[in-house]
Write a protein that holds these residues in place. Structure first.
Motif, PDB file in Angstrom:
ATOM      1  N   ILE A  52       0.839  -1.206   0.000  1.00  0.00           N
ATOM      2  CA  ILE A  52       0.000   0.000   0.000  1.00  0.00           C
ATOM      3  C   ILE A  52       0.875   1.257   0.000  1.00  0.00           C
ATOM      4  O   ILE A  52       0.597   2.208  -0.741  1.00  0.00           O
ATOM      5  N   ASN A  56       0.806   4.070  -2.933  1.00  0.00           N
ATOM      6  CA  ASN A  56       0.560   5.474  -2.628  1.00  0.00           C
ATOM      7  C   ASN A  56       1.687   6.363  -3.146  1.00  0.00           C
ATOM      8  O   ASN A  56       1.437   7.453  -3.667  1.00  0.00           O
ATOM      9  N   LEU A  62      -3.619  -0.816  -5.897  1.00  0.00           N
ATOM     10  CA  LEU A  62      -3.109  -2.141  -5.540  1.00  0.00           C
ATOM     11  C   LEU A  62      -3.527  -3.145  -6.611  1.00  0.00           C
ATOM     12  O   LEU A  62      -2.769  -4.050  -6.941  1.00  0.00           O
TER      13      LEU A  62
END
Length: 82
Positions: A52, A56, A62
């Motif tokens: 994650i 980001n 994802l």
């Protein structure tokens, strides 16, 4: 090709497209250089938290990292950049 290899290849591609070193990715994401290197080389799959963080840092889903398929949102963003 294994899932580990596919994810690692996508990670490397995203990093290289932006001209980042693994050190720069560590700085942006907080993921250690060693973890990034191991993932890119298909040695390990990152834990969910690091996956994650990576997504980001690169502003990708994802879903994309795991499957290679862009979401509708990502496709729209890519079309806006053209």
């Amino acid at each position: 090709m294994s899932l580990k290899d596919e994810i690692g290849n996508r990670m490397r591609m995203l990093r290289e497209e932006r001209g980042f070193t693994q050190d720069k990715v560590e700085e942006l994401s907080g993921i250690s250089f060693r973890t990034i290197s191991d993932a890119e080389n298909g040695k390990k799959i990152m834990n969910p938290e690091n996956l994650i963080k990576f997504c980001n840092a690169f502003d990708v889903s994802l879903d994309y990292l795991l499957t290679g398929k862009w979401t509708v949102k990502e496709t729209e963003l890519m079309n806006m950049k053209i």
